[in-house]
Design a protein around this motif. Structure first.
Motif, short mmCIF file in Angstrom:
data_model
loop_
_atom_site.label_atom_id
_atom_site.label_comp_id
_atom_site.label_asym_id
_atom_site.label_seq_id
_atom_site.Cartn_x
_atom_site.Cartn_y
_atom_site.Cartn_z
N GLY A 33 -8.21 7.05 -0.30
CA GLY A 33 -8.63 5.63 -0.11
C GLY A 33 -7.50 4.77 0.43
N LEU A 34 -6.32 4.97 -0.15
CA LEU A 34 -5.15 4.19 0.28
C LEU A 34 -4.82 4.46 1.73
CD1 LEU A 34 -2.80 4.35 -2.83
CD2 LEU A 34 -3.78 2.29 -1.79
N GLN A 35 -4.90 5.77 2.12
CA GLN A 35 -4.53 6.11 3.50
C GLN A 35 -5.48 5.45 4.51
OE1 GLN A 35 -4.15 10.35 3.20
NE2 GLN A 35 -1.91 10.25 3.26
N THR A 36 -6.78 5.47 4.22
CA THR A 36 -7.71 4.81 5.15
C THR A 36 -7.41 3.30 5.21
OG1 THR A 36 -9.28 4.74 3.33
CG2 THR A 36 -9.70 6.36 5.06
N GLU A 37 -7.09 2.78 4.03
CA GLU A 37 -6.73 1.34 3.97
C GLU A 37 -5.54 1.06 4.86
OE1 GLU A 37 -7.46 -2.56 2.23
OE2 GLU A 37 -8.61 -0.71 2.58
N ILE A 38 -4.51 1.94 4.77
CA ILE A 38 -3.28 1.76 5.58
C ILE A 38 -3.60 1.82 7.06
CG2 ILE A 38 -1.11 2.89 6.25
CD1 ILE A 38 -0.69 3.53 3.29
N GLU A 39 -4.44 2.76 7.42
CA GLU A 39 -4.80 2.88 8.86
C GLU A 39 -5.50 1.61 9.34
OE1 GLU A 39 -7.07 6.46 9.84
OE2 GLU A 39 -5.46 7.62 8.82
N LYS A 40 -6.36 1.12 8.49
CA LYS A 40 -7.10 -0.09 8.86
C LYS A 40 -6.14 -1.25 9.11
CE LYS A 40 -10.56 -2.84 6.70
NZ LYS A 40 -11.21 -2.98 5.38
N VAL A 41 -5.20 -1.41 8.17
CA VAL A 41 -4.24 -2.52 8.31
C VAL A 41 -3.38 -2.33 9.54
CG1 VAL A 41 -2.28 -3.69 7.23
CG2 VAL A 41 -4.21 -3.00 5.84
N ASN A 42 -2.99 -1.08 9.81
CA ASN A 42 -2.18 -0.81 11.01
C ASN A 42 -2.91 -1.23 12.26
OD1 ASN A 42 0.40 0.08 10.58
ND2 ASN A 42 -0.27 2.12 9.92
N ARG A 43 -4.22 -0.98 12.29
CA ARG A 43 -5.02 -1.38 13.44
C ARG A 43 -5.01 -2.91 13.60
NH1 ARG A 43 -8.87 2.29 12.09
NH2 ARG A 43 -10.27 0.71 11.21
N LEU A 45 0.83 -1.20 0.00
CA LEU A 45 0.00 0.00 0.00
C LEU A 45 0.87 1.26 0.00
CD1 LEU A 45 -2.76 -1.11 2.55
CD2 LEU A 45 -3.02 -0.80 0.08
N GLN A 46 1.96 1.21 0.80
CA GLN A 46 2.86 2.37 0.88
C GLN A 46 3.43 2.70 -0.49
OE1 GLN A 46 3.25 4.36 3.29
NE2 GLN A 46 2.99 3.31 5.27
N THR A 47 3.93 1.63 -1.20
CA THR A 47 4.53 1.91 -2.52
C THR A 47 3.46 2.47 -3.46
OG1 THR A 47 4.21 -0.42 -2.96
CG2 THR A 47 6.48 0.30 -2.59
N GLN A 48 2.23 1.93 -3.36
CA GLN A 48 1.15 2.47 -4.20
C GLN A 48 0.90 3.94 -3.87
OE1 GLN A 48 -2.38 0.13 -3.85
NE2 GLN A 48 -1.53 -1.58 -5.06
N LEU A 49 0.95 4.22 -2.54
CA LEU A 49 0.68 5.58 -2.08
C LEU A 49 1.68 6.56 -2.66
CD1 LEU A 49 -1.22 7.19 -0.19
CD2 LEU A 49 0.48 6.88 1.61
N THR A 50 2.99 6.20 -2.56
CA THR A 50 4.03 7.12 -3.06
C THR A 50 3.92 7.28 -4.57
OG1 THR A 50 5.48 5.22 -2.99
CG2 THR A 50 5.79 6.86 -1.25
N ALA A 51 3.50 6.20 -5.24
CA ALA A 51 3.44 6.25 -6.70
C ALA A 51 2.18 7.01 -7.17
CB ALA A 51 3.47 4.85 -7.28
N SER A 52 1.18 7.06 -6.29
CA SER A 52 -0.13 7.57 -6.72
C SER A 52 -0.14 9.11 -6.81
CB SER A 52 -1.18 7.08 -5.74
OG SER A 52 -2.33 7.83 -5.86
N VAL A 53 -0.94 9.67 -7.73
CA VAL A 53 -1.07 11.13 -7.87
C VAL A 53 -2.53 11.56 -7.69
CG1 VAL A 53 0.95 11.70 -9.25
CG2 VAL A 53 -1.04 10.70 -10.36
N ASP A 54 -3.40 10.61 -7.90
CA ASP A 54 -4.84 10.93 -7.80
C ASP A 54 -5.23 11.11 -6.35
OD1 ASP A 54 -7.50 11.10 -8.01
OD2 ASP A 54 -7.87 9.02 -8.68
N PRO A 55 -5.72 12.29 -5.91
CA PRO A 55 -6.01 12.53 -4.49
C PRO A 55 -7.11 11.60 -3.95
CG PRO A 55 -6.74 14.40 -5.87
CD PRO A 55 -6.03 13.47 -6.77
N VAL A 56 -8.07 11.28 -4.78
CA VAL A 56 -9.14 10.39 -4.28
C VAL A 56 -8.55 9.00 -3.95
CG1 VAL A 56 -11.38 9.37 -4.84
CG2 VAL A 56 -10.74 11.61 -5.81
#
Lengths: 504, 389
Positions: free
Chosen positions: B207-217, B192-203
Motif C-alpha cells: 500500500g505504501l509503495q503505491t502511495e509513494i508512486e502516486k505522490v511521485n507522479r 512515507l519512506q520512513t514508514q516504508l523502512t519501518a514497516s514489516v507487514d507486506p500488505v
C-alpha cells in the motif's frame, strides 16, 4: 487644602496637571484677596494649544464673533509670524467678561502658569471688575451673549442678502470703527435678548404702520412751511460718533444694514476702554503678579528654583530697551505701568522730601488703598498726569523729543531734570490720549435740500494731517453707508479749510 | 471657585471659515493684479524666478489716520544717555527714524504693516495666468502637453508582448512556484519512506509503495513554466525635454498699434515664453519688429519704441527665415514663431503665403487661436499669429 510641603512639591515640578492648576488658582486667589484685597469676577481658565491661541488672537479674545475675512487675515498673519519664529505667542490672553475668561498656553511651565494666573486671573480680572472705564463703558455680563447674537444675526443676513453684500457693509463699518464710540454719553448696557426684541419691534412697527390706503390720502393739511426744515433741526450739534449717525440718519439705508452698523458700533464700544488703559492694565497686572508670587515665596509655597525662573520671566516681560537699542519699539506699557504703581507704593511707605513736595496727598498714606484708588479711577492719560513721579522719570531716563515736519533736526525739549519733569509728564500723558492716534472727525452738517451731501470736519491738531490715500478709501466706505456724496474738510485752528476730500 | 477647562481636545480649525474668506479675497485680488505684473516684468523675469511676488491690495483696512510725516509731535523716549535740554539732533535720512512713528508702545495695536505681499510659486502663478486668459480648455491642454517622450525601464509586469519577455525573472517566479507546490508532496514522500523502512507487514508495504508512486507522479505533474510565472519588461513614457528652443517674437509696430495693442501682444508673447521655458531648458528670444520693413531689436526697444508706417508682414518672415538659416539651422532647435499684429495688412503678400515662405508645412489652424505646427525631422516648427482687433 494641602500641606505647604505638598504645594511646594507641586509647584516645584516643571510639568503641571489639573491638580497643579487648581492649587495655583486656590493660592493666588487667596493671596490676592487677603494680601492685595482684590475683588474679581469668577474666573474661567482655559488651557489652549498654540492654534487655539491664534484663534483667540484673531478674535481679540472673544470666544465667538461674526464671520469676516479680516479675522482670517489676522490669523494668517499671526500664524505666519509665529511659524517663522518672528514673534512668540503670549503666555495668556484674558478678556473683559463675567465670568472672566482667560486663555493659558499649554506649553507654559508650572512657574509660568502660576505667574500667568496671578497676572491675568487676578490682576487683569480685578482691573476689569473695578476700573471705572470698564465698569461704566462696557457690560462684562452680557458681551458673550451679545457676540452670539451678533453672529447669529449676521449669518442670517448672509443667508438672506448674500455674503458679498454683508461683507461690504462690514468692511465699511470696520473702516469707521474708531469713529463709532460714545465717549461722553454712557452707552446702554448690552443685552442680547433686549436687542432681539428691539429688532422685532422695529420691523413689526413698520409692518403695522404700512397701509396701502394711507398713501392715497391727500396731503392737504401739510403745507411746505409747516414741515420742519430738516437741515436745521436734525443735526443741532456736530456728531462725532459717525457710525451712530449713519445708523440713525442714513437716508435710504435698509434696516438690516443699520443693524450691522449697530453691531460693529457695540463691539467698538466694548473695546474702547482697552485701548485707553493699556499701561494701567498691564502695569497693575504686573504689580499684582509680582506681589502674589513674592508673598507665596515668603509663606513658603514655592522654592528657590521656582523664584529664579519667576524673576527671569518677570524681568523679561518688563524689559525696556533704550531708545538707541535695536530692540527698541516704543515704551513698554508693562514697564511704565509697573514702575508707576511700584512708585505709588514707595511714596506711601517711605516718602522723600521730593515726594512730599510732589505728592502731598500720597506720602505716608496706606499704600494698598492708594493703589486701588489709582487703579479704579483713572485711565492712561490721567493716570500718568497724576502719578508719574520724578523718580520714575529719572529711573527710566525719559526725555522729550520734538519732531517738527519742516525741521531737519529734532529738538530735545525736556530731560529728566527739575525743569523737565512736568514737561515729560505732560508730553507722555498726551501720547496716551486717544486723539493722539485717532483723528478728531465729526459730522458737521447734511445738505438736505439738493444733494444730500454729508459734510464732515477734521479738526487739525498740531498740524497733523490725514494720509490722503487712506482717507479717500475710508471716505468711499463712508459713501457706501451714506449712499450719497460725502465730503471731508480738514480745518485748522482758525477754521480755514486746508484740505478737502470728496467722494461723490 | 474658578473653573479650569482643558480646551486642547476641542475640535481644531475654529477660524477656518474666516481664513477661507480671506484666501478667496486674496485670490480675487491676485487675479486683478495679474495684468499689471505681466506688464511690469520683462519676458525673461516672468519665467526665470522661482516665485512671483504679488502685491495684494484690497485686503488692507483703511481708516482715518494721521500721516506720521506731518505735524509737530512731542515724543517721549526712554534711556536718555547723552542729551540735554535744548540739544538739536539731525534727523536720520530716509525712513522715519527713531521719532517718526511715535507709536504708543511695543504692544501697540497701531503698528502698521507694510503692503501685503503674496508669494506664488511658478505653478500657482501659471494657474492664475491661464485662468485669467480664459483660454478654451483644449488650448490649455495643448499648452500643457509635452510632445516628445522617451521610454524608460520601469520594472516588470505580468502581461506584455512576447518580445519583451524577461527570462531571468520569469524563471525565478517559476522556481519559487515549483518549490512551494512540490514542497508539500516532498514532505509527504519523506514521511512515507520512513514508514516504508519501518514497516514489516507486506500488505502495508504494498500500500505504501503505491502511495509513494502516486505522490511521485504528482510531484512531476507540477509544470516547469506556467502563465503566472511570466514576467515582461515594462517601459514608461517619460516626457523628454528637447533642450533648446528659439522663439521669434514678431510684432507689428505700425501706427495703428497703440499701447493697448502692445500690452496684449506682450501678454501673448509672455504666455508663449512661459510655456516654452516649462518645456525647454534653454530658450532663446529673437525680437523682430516690422512696419513695411523688418528689423531685429532687443526686448527693451521691441516693446517701448514707436514707429509709424504701414504693415507688411512678409519682410519680417523673410528676416526670420534668414536668422533661422544663419543661427538655428543645425537641427537642435525647436522653432517657435509668433506674430502679433492688428491685421492691417495692405500688401499683396497675404500672411498665409508669407508664412509659407519660411519653408514650413502647416497644420490647419485651430479655430480659436491659430497655431501652425509642423515637424521636419527632429525639429518642430510652430507658428502662431495673434490678431488684435
Amino acid at each position: 487644602m494641602l500641606s505647604k510641603e505638598m504645594y511646594k512639591q507641586l509647584f516645584g515640578n516643571p510639568t503641571w496637571d489639573h491638580h497643579t492648576l487648581q492649587a495655583a488658582d486656590e493660592i493666588t486667589t487667596r493671596v490676592g484677596k487677603e494680601h492685595l484685597n482684590l475683588s474679581i469676577y469668577p474666573n474661567q481658565i482655559e488651557i489652549v494649544t498654540s492654534e487655539q491661541m491664534l484663534d483667540a488672537y484673531s478674535l481679540i479674545g472673544l470666544p465667538t464673533s461674526y464671520p469676516h475675512w479680516k479675522f482670517g487675515k489676522d490669523f494668517v498673519l499671526n500664524q505666519h509670524n509665529y511659524t517663522k519664529g518672528r514673534s512668540a505667542l503670549s503666555y495668556e490672553m484674558v478678556i473683559n467678561s463675567n465670568p472672566c475668561i482667560s486663555y493659558n498656553m499649554e506649553n507654559n511651565t508650572t512657574c509660568m502658569m502660576v505667574l500667568v494666573m496671578a497676572h491675568a486671573c487676578q490682576g487683569h480680572n480685578a482691573f476689569f471688575a473695578n476700573n471705572y472705564m470698564f465698569k461704566e463703558w462696557t457690560s462684562a455680563d452680557s458681551i458673550l451673549d451679545y457676540m452670539a447674537f451678533a453672529r447669529e444675526y449676521i449669518l442670517a443676513c448672509e443667508e438672506e442678502y448674500g455674503v458679498e453684500e454683508v461683507e461690504r457693509v462690514l468692511d465699511a463699518a470696520h473702516a469707521l470703527m474708531n469713529h463709532g464710540i460714545d465717549k461722553y454719553r454712557k452707552p446702554a448696557k448690552l443685552s442680547a435678548r433686549e436687542e432681539k426684541e428691539r429688532q422685532k419691534l422695529r420691523t413689526s412697527v413698520r409692518h403695522e404702520n404700512y397701509n396701502e390706503l394711507w398713501r392715497t390720502l391727500p396731503q392737504a393739511g401739510v403745507s411746505s412751511n409747516s414741515k420742519p426744515l430738516p437741515g436745521k433741526n436734525f443735526l443741532e450739534e456736530p456728531e462725532e460718533n459717525i457710525l451712530y449717525f449713519l445708523e440713525k440718519n442714513s437716508p435710504t439705508l435698509p434696516v438690516w444694514k443699520r443693524e450691522i452698523i449697530r453691531i460693529v458700533r457695540k463691539v467698538a464700544q466694548y473695546f474702547y476702554p482697552q485701548g485707553l488703559t493699556k499701561v494701567m492694565n498691564e502695569g497693575f497686572a504686573s504689580f499684582v503678579h509680582y506681589h502674589i508670587v513674592n508673598k507665596m515665596y515668603e509663606e513658603g509655597y514655592v522654592d528657590d528654583g521656582f523664584m529664579l525662573e519667576f524673576i527671569h520671566s518677570h524681568s523679561s516681560v518688563l524689559y525696556q530697551p533704550d531708545y538707541s537699542s535695536k530692540h527698541f519699539s516704543g515704551l513698554n506699557p508693562y514697564t511704565l505701568g509697573f514702575n508707576i504703581f511700584m512708585d505709588i507704593k514707595r511714596i506711601c511707605q517711605s516718602p522723600t522730601e521730593e515726594d512730599r513736595y510732589w505728592f502731598p496727598n500720597l506720602a505716608g498714606r496706606d499704600w494698598l488703598e492708594e493703589v486701588h484708588n489709582a487703579m479704579q479711577n483713572f485711565r492712561d492719560d490721567s493716570f500718568i498726569l497724576q502719578y508719574l513721579s520724578p523718580k520714575v522719570i529719572r529711573d527710566m531716563k525719559l526725555f522729550v523729543v520734538i519732531d517738527e515736519e519742516d525741521e531737519d533736526e529734532y529738538e530735545i525739549a525736556a530731560i529728566h531734570n527739575e525743569r523737565g519733569y512736568r514737561k515729560v509728564r505732560e508730553a507722555l500723558s498726551e501720547q496716551y490720549r486717544r486723539t493722539f492716534y485717532v483723528p478728531e472727525i465729526q459730522v458737521e452738517k447734511v445738505d438736505l435740500h439738493t444733494t444730500n451731501t454729508l459734510h464732515l470736519t477734521h479738526q487739525i491738531v498740531s498740524d497733523r494731517k490725514l494720509i490722503p490715500k487712506e482717507t479717500q478709501e475710508t471716505l468711499e466706505h463712508l459713501r457706501y453707508l451714506w449712499e450719497f456724496p460725502v465730503r471731508l474738510s480738514s480745518k485748522n485752528r482758525l477754521g480755514v479749510n486746508e484740505e478737502i476730500f470728496e467722494c461723490s | 471657585m474658578s473653573n479650569i477647562i482643558d480646551r486642547r481636545l476641542n475640535s481644531r480649525g475654529k477660524s477656518i471659515s474666516n481664513r477661507q474668506r480671506f484666501l478667496k479675497r486674496v485670490e480675487d485680488q491676485i487675479k486683478k493684479a495679474l495684468p499689471e505684473i505681466v506688464n511690469q516684468e520683462s519676458l525673461h523675469e516672468t519665467s526665470t524666478g522661482g516665485t512671483v511676488k504679488v502685491p495684494v491690495r484690497g485686503v488692507d483696512e483703511p481708516t482715518f489716520v494721521h500721516d506720521p510725516e506731518t505735524g509737530i509731535k512731542n515724543i517721549v523716549r526712554p534711556g536718555n544717555d547723552r542729551f540735554s535740554e535744548g540739544d538739536r539732533v539731525p534727523k536720520p535720512k530716509g525712513g522715519q527714524g527713531k521719532g517718526g512713528s511715535g507709536g504708543p508702545g511695543s504692544n501697540s495695536p497701531e503698528t502698521t504693516e507694510d503692503g501685503f505681499v503674496v508669494v506664488l510659486s511658478r505653478e500657482e502663478f501659471l494657474r492664475f495666468f491661464f485662468d485669467d486668459l480664459e483660454l478654451p480648455n483644449m488650448v490649455k491642454k495643448f499648452m500643457e502637453n509635452v510632445d516628445s517622450f522617451e521610454n524608460r525601464r520601469a520594472g516588470f509586469i505580468k502581461y506584455g508582448n512576447p518580445s519583451r519577455l524577461n527570462v531571468k525573472s520569469s524563471y525565478q517566479q517559476s522556481l519559487a512556484r515549483r518549490i512551494s507546490l512540490q514542497g508539500v508532496y516532498k514532505k509527504k514522500l519523506e514521511r512515507l519512506q520512513t514508514q516504508l523502512t519501518a514497516s514489516v507487514d507486506p500488505v502495508e508495504m504494498k500500500g505504501l509503495q503505491t502511495e509513494i508512486e502516486k505522490v511521485n507522479r504528482l510531484v512531476k505533474a507540477v509544470p516547469f513554466f506556467e502563465d503566472v510565472d511570466l514576467r515582461y519588461n515594462h517601459f514608461e513614457a517619460v516626457p523628454q525635454p528637447t533642450t533648446s528652443a528659439v522663439m521669434f517674437c514678431i510684432m507689428d509696430v505700425s501706427a495703428s498699434m497703440g499701447q493697448h495693442e502692445k500690452d496684449i501682444a506682450k501678454r501673448f508673447f509672455t504666455l508663449l515664453y512661459i510655456f516654452l521655458t516649462r518645456q525647454y531648458e534653454n530658450v532663446e528670444l529673437v525680437f523682430i519688429r516690422h512696419h513695411t520693413a523688418a528689423k531685429e531689436v532687443d526686448e527693451e526697444e521691441f516693446f517701448n519704441s514707436r514707429e509709424s508706417g504701414g504693415t507688411v508682414v512678409a519682410p519680417s518672415l523673410k528676416l526670420m527665415n534668414k536668422i533661422i538659416s544663419e543661427r538655428y539651422s543645425n537641427g537642435q532647435w525647436n522653432i517657435y514663431g509668433c506674430q502679433a499684429s492688428d491685421d492691417d495688412v495692405w500688401s499683396d503678400l497675404m500672411p498665409m503665403s508669407a508664412y509659407r515662405s519660411c519653408g514650413t508645412k502647416y497644420c490647419p489652424p485651430c479655430s480659436t487661436w491659430p497655431i501652425w505646427k509642423s515637424v521636419t525631422g527632429r525639429r518642430t516648427v510652430h507658428c502662431g499669429k495673434l490678431i488684435i482687433n
